[in-house]
Design a protein around this motif. Structure first.
Motif, PDB file in Angstrom:
ATOM      1  N   VAL A  95       0.860  -1.181   0.000  1.00  0.00           N
ATOM      2  CA  VAL A  95       0.000   0.000   0.000  1.00  0.00           C
ATOM      3  C   VAL A  95       0.898   1.233   0.000  1.00  0.00           C
ATOM      4  CG1 VAL A  95      -1.735   1.310   1.281  1.00  0.00           C
ATOM      5  CG2 VAL A  95      -1.860  -1.184   1.217  1.00  0.00           C
TER       6      VAL A  95
ATOM      7  N   LYS B 295      -3.321   0.693  -3.743  1.00  0.00           N
ATOM      8  CA  LYS B 295      -3.053  -0.682  -3.334  1.00  0.00           C
ATOM      9  C   LYS B 295      -2.600  -1.496  -4.534  1.00  0.00           C
ATOM     10  CE  LYS B 295      -7.235  -1.292  -1.938  1.00  0.00           C
ATOM     11  NZ  LYS B 295      -8.434  -1.972  -1.394  1.00  0.00           N
TER      12      LYS B 295
ATOM     13  N   ILE C 248      -4.758  -6.857  -3.075  1.00  0.00           N
ATOM     14  CA  ILE C 248      -4.753  -6.417  -1.683  1.00  0.00           C
ATOM     15  C   ILE C 248      -6.171  -6.056  -1.270  1.00  0.00           C
ATOM     16  CG2 ILE C 248      -3.824  -4.744  -0.037  1.00  0.00           C
ATOM     17  CD1 ILE C 248      -1.850  -6.795  -1.270  1.00  0.00           C
TER      18      ILE C 248
ATOM     19  N   VAL D 109      -8.316  -1.600   3.323  1.00  0.00           N
ATOM     20  CA  VAL D 109      -7.340  -0.978   4.219  1.00  0.00           C
ATOM     21  C   VAL D 109      -8.039   0.088   5.056  1.00  0.00           C
ATOM     22  CG1 VAL D 109      -5.232   0.403   4.336  1.00  0.00           C
ATOM     23  CG2 VAL D 109      -5.423  -1.423   2.642  1.00  0.00           C
TER      24      VAL D 109
ATOM     25  N   TYR E  95      -6.453  -5.877   9.246  1.00  0.00           N
ATOM     26  CA  TYR E  95      -6.315  -5.622   7.810  1.00  0.00           C
ATOM     27  C   TYR E  95      -4.904  -5.852   7.276  1.00  0.00           C
ATOM     28  CZ  TYR E  95     -10.685  -3.222   8.848  1.00  0.00           C
ATOM     29  OH  TYR E  95     -11.952  -2.920   9.294  1.00  0.00           O
TER      30      TYR E  95
ATOM     31  N   LEU F  48      -2.413  -3.946   6.973  1.00  0.00           N
ATOM     32  CA  LEU F  48      -1.813  -2.623   6.786  1.00  0.00           C
ATOM     33  C   LEU F  48      -2.873  -1.569   7.046  1.00  0.00           C
ATOM     34  CD1 LEU F  48       0.034  -3.335   3.423  1.00  0.00           C
ATOM     35  CD2 LEU F  48       1.181  -2.968   5.613  1.00  0.00           C
ATOM     36  N   MET F  49      -2.451  -0.387   7.480  1.00  0.00           N
ATOM     37  CA  MET F  49      -3.380   0.725   7.643  1.00  0.00           C
ATOM     38  C   MET F  49      -2.624   2.028   7.401  1.00  0.00           C
ATOM     39  SD  MET F  49      -2.732   2.590  10.604  1.00  0.00           S
ATOM     40  CE  MET F  49      -4.361   3.218  10.936  1.00  0.00           C
TER      41      MET F  49
ATOM     42  N   VAL G  56       2.118   4.715   6.254  1.00  0.00           N
ATOM     43  CA  VAL G  56       1.565   3.359   6.210  1.00  0.00           C
ATOM     44  C   VAL G  56       2.196   2.550   7.340  1.00  0.00           C
ATOM     45  CG1 VAL G  56       1.272   1.261   4.841  1.00  0.00           C
ATOM     46  CG2 VAL G  56       1.288   3.499   3.712  1.00  0.00           C
TER      47      VAL G  56
ATOM     48  N   GLY H 272       2.359  -1.263   9.413  1.00  0.00           N
ATOM     49  CA  GLY H 272       2.121  -2.697   9.331  1.00  0.00           C
ATOM     50  C   GLY H 272       2.573  -3.364  10.607  1.00  0.00           C
TER      51      GLY H 272
ATOM     52  N   ASN I 298      -1.022 -12.087   6.239  1.00  0.00           N
ATOM     53  CA  ASN I 298      -2.137 -11.194   5.922  1.00  0.00           C
ATOM     54  C   ASN I 298      -3.195 -11.871   5.066  1.00  0.00           C
ATOM     55  OD1 ASN I 298      -1.064  -9.078   7.364  1.00  0.00           O
ATOM     56  ND2 ASN I 298      -0.070  -8.135   5.584  1.00  0.00           N
TER      57      ASN I 298
ATOM     58  N   THR J 264      -7.320 -12.747   6.195  1.00  0.00           N
ATOM     59  CA  THR J 264      -8.495 -12.115   5.599  1.00  0.00           C
ATOM     60  C   THR J 264      -9.203 -13.015   4.590  1.00  0.00           C
ATOM     61  OG1 THR J 264      -7.115 -11.077   3.890  1.00  0.00           O
ATOM     62  CG2 THR J 264      -7.521  -9.803   5.885  1.00  0.00           C
TER      63      THR J 264
END
Length: 255
Positions: A7, A16, A20, A23, A82, A84-85, A146, A148, A212, A216
């Protein structure tokens, strides 16, 4: 570090890489509440209330207004959920780096280093994985970073229930004795290093470290058009057993 960045912030937009998933994005203004835009999903209010520990999360259109005191817990929980944010933060140009900056876990202080030194002297549960993008807004500076999961340089090992029976926590005190998820191989695919801690949303217990994609995989199916990779032949969901309240009926233990 958690591996290749997936990201990025390009011209003020979140970009992204293909495949992916959703986010979370959080904005910390100079004053007032934290504003969070998290992917629409059933159970978001419950997640904010029970997991992040926010008494009364307020939803306005597609954005949540949350207390500033929840910021570190919110980032920790969002990274686990998620992978990553993105954190947007407005900072005064008159602010200065202090010792508190070096002891921050990544998002706790407002200073002139633009987050470059945050967390150098502390063990946080997330880390900056992308350079800060800076915008001049006159009296303040807006940055976008970003975040992680915190990585590990040690060889990954197979998870053997090191956190079995532990309640899932996102506060620093609750995670004081936890190993990082990246210390282990992903308990789902056993193909790559784990990055986040999975937990049972029904009972609240830690289950296992996952990568990750495995973390998800149950959101919207395996279809690539939904941002998820194709199913792996190595997929093993026996890690569900690490929830001590799981029964043979899988529906009683949520993803």
């Amino acid at each position: 570090m958690t591996g290749q960045l997936e990201v990025r912030i390009v011209d003020g937009r979140v970009v992204k890489e293909p495949g992916i998933g959703p986010v979370a994005m959080v904005w910390l203004p100079l004053h007032g509440q934290v504003i969070a835009k998290i992917p629409a999903r059933r159970g978001n209010r419950r997640w904010l209330h029970e997991t992040v520990g926010i008494r009364s999360p307020q939803l306005n259109d597609d954005r949540w207004s949350l207390p500033r005191s929840c910021l570190v817990r919110l980032v920790t929980a969002a990274v686990d959920r998620y992978g990553l944010m993105v954190l947007w933060r407005d900072m005064s140009k008159l602010s200065r780096c202090t010792r508190a900056c070096l002891e921050a876990t990544g998002a706790e202080c407002d200073c002139s280093c633009l987050g470059a030194h945050h967390g150098q002297d502390s063990k946080g549960w997330f880390e900056r994985v992308g350079d800060a993008v800076v915008a001049d807004l006159g009296e303040c500076t807006r940055t976008a970073v970003v975040y992680g999961a915190r990585g590990s340089d040690a060889d990954a090992v197979v998870y053997d229930g090191e956190l079995a029976g532990q309640r899932y926590r996102v506060d620093r005190a609750g995670r004081r004795d936890w190993p990082t998820a990246a210390h282990f191989m992903c308990a789902g695919c056993m193909s790559v290093r784990a990055s986040v801690w999975d937990h049972c949303h029904t009972h609240g217990f830690v289950r296992a470290p996952l990568c990750n994609r495995c973390n998800t995989r149950a959101w919207r199916g395996w279809q690539p058009q939904h941002g998820r990779a194709a199913t792996s032949l190595n997929l093993d969901d026996s890690y569900y057993r690490w929830c001590p309240k799981r029964t043979d009926a899988r529906r009683q233990c949520s993803a």
